[in-house]
Every structure is written in C-alpha cells, then in structure tokens.
Design a protein around this motif. Sequence first.
Motif, PDB file in Angstrom:
ATOM      1  N   GLU A   1       0.797  -1.222   0.000  1.00  0.00           N
ATOM      2  CA  GLU A   1       0.000   0.000   0.000  1.00  0.00           C
ATOM      3  C   GLU A   1       0.834   1.279   0.000  1.00  0.00           C
ATOM      4  OE1 GLU A   1      -3.211   0.286  -0.256  1.00  0.00           O
ATOM      5  OE2 GLU A   1      -3.675  -1.858  -0.253  1.00  0.00           O
ATOM      6  N   LEU A   2       1.995   1.238   0.642  1.00  0.00           N
ATOM      7  CA  LEU A   2       2.782   2.461   0.768  1.00  0.00           C
ATOM      8  C   LEU A   2       3.698   2.644  -0.432  1.00  0.00           C
ATOM      9  CD1 LEU A   2       3.779   2.262   4.546  1.00  0.00           C
ATOM     10  CD2 LEU A   2       2.059   3.743   3.517  1.00  0.00           C
ATOM     11  N   PRO A   3       4.031   3.880  -0.777  1.00  0.00           N
ATOM     12  CA  PRO A   3       5.032   4.106  -1.820  1.00  0.00           C
ATOM     13  C   PRO A   3       6.340   3.412  -1.470  1.00  0.00           C
ATOM     14  CG  PRO A   3       3.917   6.145  -1.252  1.00  0.00           C
ATOM     15  CD  PRO A   3       3.476   5.126  -0.249  1.00  0.00           C
ATOM     16  N   ALA A   4       7.079   2.968  -2.491  1.00  0.00           N
ATOM     17  CA  ALA A   4       8.292   2.173  -2.260  1.00  0.00           C
ATOM     18  C   ALA A   4       9.283   2.902  -1.361  1.00  0.00           C
ATOM     19  CB  ALA A   4       8.937   1.825  -3.600  1.00  0.00           C
ATOM     20  N   SER A   5       9.468   4.210  -1.582  1.00  0.00           N
ATOM     21  CA  SER A   5      10.443   4.954  -0.777  1.00  0.00           C
ATOM     22  C   SER A   5      10.017   5.011   0.681  1.00  0.00           C
ATOM     23  CB  SER A   5      10.608   6.367  -1.333  1.00  0.00           C
ATOM     24  OG  SER A   5       9.352   7.045  -1.319  1.00  0.00           O
ATOM     25  N   VAL A   6       8.709   5.188   0.929  1.00  0.00           N
ATOM     26  CA  VAL A   6       8.211   5.241   2.304  1.00  0.00           C
ATOM     27  C   VAL A   6       8.365   3.879   2.967  1.00  0.00           C
ATOM     28  CG1 VAL A   6       6.176   5.638   3.736  1.00  0.00           C
ATOM     29  CG2 VAL A   6       6.600   7.084   1.747  1.00  0.00           C
ATOM     30  N   ALA A   7       8.046   2.797   2.214  1.00  0.00           N
ATOM     31  CA  ALA A   7       8.163   1.451   2.771  1.00  0.00           C
ATOM     32  C   ALA A   7       9.609   1.128   3.113  1.00  0.00           C
ATOM     33  CB  ALA A   7       7.603   0.430   1.786  1.00  0.00           C
ATOM     34  N   ARG A   8      10.571   1.518   2.218  1.00  0.00           N
ATOM     35  CA  ARG A   8      11.988   1.246   2.498  1.00  0.00           C
ATOM     36  C   ARG A   8      12.422   1.927   3.789  1.00  0.00           C
ATOM     37  NH1 ARG A   8      12.755   1.900  -3.092  1.00  0.00           N
ATOM     38  NH2 ARG A   8      13.347   4.080  -2.755  1.00  0.00           N
ATOM     39  N   ASP A   9      12.043   3.175   3.950  1.00  0.00           N
ATOM     40  CA  ASP A   9      12.414   3.888   5.179  1.00  0.00           C
ATOM     41  C   ASP A   9      11.783   3.238   6.402  1.00  0.00           C
ATOM     42  OD1 ASP A   9      13.823   5.661   3.666  1.00  0.00           O
ATOM     43  OD2 ASP A   9      12.244   7.203   3.635  1.00  0.00           O
ATOM     44  N   LEU A  10      10.566   2.721   6.224  1.00  0.00           N
ATOM     45  CA  LEU A  10       9.851   2.137   7.349  1.00  0.00           C
ATOM     46  C   LEU A  10      10.456   0.811   7.770  1.00  0.00           C
ATOM     47  CD1 LEU A  10       7.346   2.938   9.016  1.00  0.00           C
ATOM     48  CD2 LEU A  10       5.979   1.519   7.507  1.00  0.00           C
ATOM     49  N   PHE A  11      10.899  -0.013   6.759  1.00  0.00           N
ATOM     50  CA  PHE A  11      11.435  -1.348   7.063  1.00  0.00           C
ATOM     51  C   PHE A  11      12.927  -1.348   7.328  1.00  0.00           C
ATOM     52  CE2 PHE A  11       7.829  -2.810   4.135  1.00  0.00           C
ATOM     53  CZ  PHE A  11       6.963  -2.912   5.210  1.00  0.00           C
ATOM     54  N   ALA A  12      13.616  -0.244   7.014  1.00  0.00           N
ATOM     55  CA  ALA A  12      15.069  -0.201   7.172  1.00  0.00           C
ATOM     56  C   ALA A  12      15.454  -0.374   8.631  1.00  0.00           C
ATOM     57  CB  ALA A  12      15.611   1.120   6.638  1.00  0.00           C
ATOM     58  N   GLU A  13      16.603  -1.108   8.828  1.00  0.00           N
ATOM     59  CA  GLU A  13      17.113  -1.274  10.187  1.00  0.00           C
ATOM     60  C   GLU A  13      17.583   0.083  10.691  1.00  0.00           C
ATOM     61  OE1 GLU A  13      17.210  -3.759  12.235  1.00  0.00           O
ATOM     62  OE2 GLU A  13      16.266  -5.192  10.859  1.00  0.00           O
ATOM     63  N   PRO A  14      17.200   0.467  11.840  1.00  0.00           N
ATOM     64  CA  PRO A  14      17.664   1.766  12.348  1.00  0.00           C
ATOM     65  C   PRO A  14      19.168   1.762  12.558  1.00  0.00           C
ATOM     66  CG  PRO A  14      16.550   0.529  14.072  1.00  0.00           C
ATOM     67  CD  PRO A  14      16.346  -0.240  12.790  1.00  0.00           C
ATOM     68  N   GLU A  15      19.859   2.798  12.094  1.00  0.00           N
ATOM     69  CA  GLU A  15      21.298   2.894  12.287  1.00  0.00           C
ATOM     70  C   GLU A  15      21.604   3.161  13.758  1.00  0.00           C
ATOM     71  OE1 GLU A  15      22.800   5.859   9.778  1.00  0.00           O
ATOM     72  OE2 GLU A  15      22.213   4.870   7.895  1.00  0.00           O
ATOM     73  N   PRO A  16      22.717   2.575  14.217  1.00  0.00           N
ATOM     74  CA  PRO A  16      23.056   2.821  15.624  1.00  0.00           C
ATOM     75  C   PRO A  16      23.372   4.289  15.848  1.00  0.00           C
ATOM     76  CG  PRO A  16      24.879   1.747  14.480  1.00  0.00           C
ATOM     77  CD  PRO A  16      23.709   1.721  13.532  1.00  0.00           C
ATOM     78  N   ASP A  17      22.982   4.744  16.965  1.00  0.00           N
ATOM     79  CA  ASP A  17      23.259   6.138  17.298  1.00  0.00           C
ATOM     80  C   ASP A  17      24.760   6.346  17.440  1.00  0.00           C
ATOM     81  OD1 ASP A  17      20.566   6.665  17.339  1.00  0.00           O
ATOM     82  OD2 ASP A  17      20.380   6.247  19.491  1.00  0.00           O
ATOM     83  N   PRO A  18      25.286   7.451  16.944  1.00  0.00           N
ATOM     84  CA  PRO A  18      26.733   7.712  17.103  1.00  0.00           C
ATOM     85  C   PRO A  18      27.087   7.888  18.574  1.00  0.00           C
ATOM     86  CG  PRO A  18      25.584   9.658  16.300  1.00  0.00           C
ATOM     87  CD  PRO A  18      24.595   8.526  16.248  1.00  0.00           C
ATOM     88  N   LEU A  19      28.346   7.507  18.873  1.00  0.00           N
ATOM     89  CA  LEU A  19      28.789   7.659  20.262  1.00  0.00           C
ATOM     90  C   LEU A  19      28.883   9.130  20.620  1.00  0.00           C
ATOM     91  CD1 LEU A  19      31.676   5.049  20.404  1.00  0.00           C
ATOM     92  CD2 LEU A  19      29.484   4.894  21.547  1.00  0.00           C
TER      93      LEU A  19
END
Length: 475
Positions: free
Chosen positions: A414-432
């Motif tokens: 249902e969601l646009p491909a770009s929105v879905a990619r951002d939604l399913f992407a693994e969150p990057e670790p926060d910088p130290l």
Amino acid sequence: MSRQRMTPVVIGVAWLVSLGAVFVLGILSAFAFHRAPESVLDVRLDRADRELAFAVESLAGEPADLAALKSVSARDAFPAQLERALEGLSGMEPGVRRSFYTEALVRGLPMRPVVASVQHLAEQPLSEGRRALSRELLRRWGELDGRSAVAFAGTRMAEAVREEMLAAVLAGWARVSASDAWSWAMRQEVSDAVRSRFLGRVVSAEAEVDLESAVARVGAMEETALQAVVMRALTDWLVDNLGGERALPWLVEMDPEGLPLDLIVYFSRRWADTDPWMAAEWAGGLDGMAREEVYGAVAAQWASRDPAEAARWAYGLPRGMERMTMLRRIVGQWIRLEGLEFPTEWLAAQDPDPDFDGAIEAVVVALVELNPAAAFSWAMSIVDRVRREVAADAVARYWLEVDPEGAAPVLAEELPASVARDLFAEPEPDPLPAALDPPEDPAGDEPSEELPADESEFAEEETDDPEFRFDDDAY
C-alpha cells in the motif's frame, strides 16, 4: 282569660323559644363548619382551600379538618393530619404526583402552619423527600414574610442544606419584593460564588412576575464576574420559559451595548438543548470568530443528544475549514457516545471530500489500538495528501510494532516504495557521544613513551603469599 292578660305570657314563651332556636342553630353551624367530607366540594371554599382539603385527605387517608389545619398557634399541638400529610409527601417518589400534592398543600396553608411545618421537618432526620418539601415550604414562607424566613433558614436549618434553603426563601421573597430580597443577598458576608447563586435565584423568581424589571436589574450591575453568573441564571430562565427565539430580544435588552461572547455561546448551547436547528441557523448569521465559537457550542450540545442529526447539519454547511471542524467534533463525540459502528457507517456512505479528513482522523485515533489494519485502511482514505501520509505513517509504525508479520505485506503493497523502504530499514546505531570517542594521538605514528610493565603503577605486585596470588587458570 282576657286577650290583654295573655299577651305578656305569649311574649315570654316566644322569647324562650327563640333563644333555644339560636342555641340549636349555633351547635348545628359548628358541626357544619367541620364537616370534612363535604368541604372538598363546598362551593363556599376558595380554590386553595379545596385543593388543600383534597391533598390532605389523599395523603392522610381521612377527611380534612380545615379548621384544625389552619389554626395552628404556639399554644396548639402540631395537627396530626398535617403531620401524616407531610410524612406521606416525604416518602413519595419524585414525579408529577408528588409535585401536584406538594403545591396544593403548600399553597393552601397560611403563615402559622407553614412555619410549624418547616420547624417540624427541621427536627426530623434528613431525607430527599423532606428536603424537597422543606424547600417548597420555605419558598412559601418567603412569599409570606421573607425576613423571618431567611432568619430561620440561616440559623435553624442544617448546615448541609442551609444555602439551598436560603435560596428557596429568596425565590419566594423575590416574587413579592425583589428589591428587598436582592438587598439582603448583597449584604451577606458570603463568597462571590454563593452570592451569585442567591442573586440568580432572585432575578429568576422576579422574572416570573416582572421580566422587564429583572432584565433591567441584571443590566444595571457592574461588569464583574458576579454579573456574568447572574446573567447566565437569567438566561437559563429565558430559554426554559420562553424558548431561544423569544429570549433573543430580552438578551439584547440585558446589555444593549453588546453581550459578551461567552454569554452568547452559553445561550446558544442552552438553545441547542431544545431546538438545535434554530440555534444553528441563528448562529450562521454571526460574524467570524463568534460564528465559529457558537457553531462549536451548538455542535457539541447537539452531538451529545443526536449525533446523526448533528452530522447531517454539519454536512450541509458550506465547504471549508468550518465545515471540517464541525464534522470532526461531531464524529468524535459520536464515537465517544455510541462507539465506532454508526459513525463509520455514516462516513463510509459519503463521497470522498477533504472536509471529511478531520472526521476520518478521529476514527483513526479511536481505532488504531483496537484494529490497526482497519485504522490503516481509514488513514489511507484521507483525501489531503499530507494529512494522509502523516496518519498512515503513525498507524504503520504502531502496527509494525505490535504485529510485524501481519503489517509488513500490507504496508509493502500500500505504501510508496520509498516510504516502505524507510519504514522497514534497520535503524542505524546512534553515534557515540563525543565524550566517549577514542582520543586522537597528537604525536601521530610515533610510539608513545610508556613505563615498563614492572615499573607501572598498575604492575602486578609479586608476593609469595598464595592467598594473594592471581591465578589465570581460575578464570
């Protein structure tokens, strides 16, 4: 015997006979005065006496003795019939029947039995029925003698009901002398909240007998919070007794220079209680912010009583932000009152329109925790693109959190491909944080001077004591 010698004898006998007749008639008239069964129908009694007799007979279960009921004094015992009538009324369920008997009893009693009845009830354990009856008796006492009534209510009534009973006295007193009742209330050392309630009762009672004077009295008050509360009390009376449309000219008369907006809003809300269509039509003639405020009050009150009809009204407004706001408020109230079934059925039957976006957002908020899939479907039906994306993103994130297996395939489709990619992407670790970054070597690649291990302050200290020997194999 000659006619001349008989005349004095005849005269004497006639005098004795007439004296006896007067005595007998006196006795019979006394009995006639107390003939209770016929007193209800006796045409010589006025309406108040007939209603009093009927009420007492119905409540006490025996013919009313009007002479005893109306001749109470300090030397007389409290009439047993009146006591039974009061107890019968006190134990009666609230409703039309109790109201009828109470009014008939109270209106027919003169001053002394009214006072005696109030004193009698004040000595009994407090109950809802006795409390209601005391209010009516004190209101009647206020009509008969306001000053003595407020003195009694202010000192002899239980503290828990004292303010209520004083207000009842003022309501009666104001019907015969509103100026005196008003002056008494203004002089009391009470809070503004209590004073405003007292004054509200005075003007409401005065309005029953002289509306023009009541309106003028309120309009002449200084513009304070006290005046605002008293204005509301008179507004209540106007709407309840005249209806909103007929009340309008009197509201204008109350303040010819212009009523405060909060009173207009209050009036429109009260009007919407009984005739919301007329209240809304009148509100449509107001300007700008006033119309929006009054529309909101009408919509809220209307939706609390008949949300489907209120939604139909809002749907008929001109397109725009005002229409969207009213639809959202009404649908939100509809959901709170009746759940989601009926408002969602109504919304589903309407053609897509940006003005429904706010109402759909209310559905999404109410539905997201109950059924995220359905909430997502509703969010995707929002017409405005920005609002749709915001609502869909919020629902999608919640849905992925509570049911990732069920959410992922639907969201990917249902969601646009770009929105879905951002939604399913693994969150990057926060910088130290900067404080935890390894320090840079200022000398570049040159080896730093370090102490030999045996010379370091942290070097392991040799000892022959096995208790203090570090054993690598143990770890």
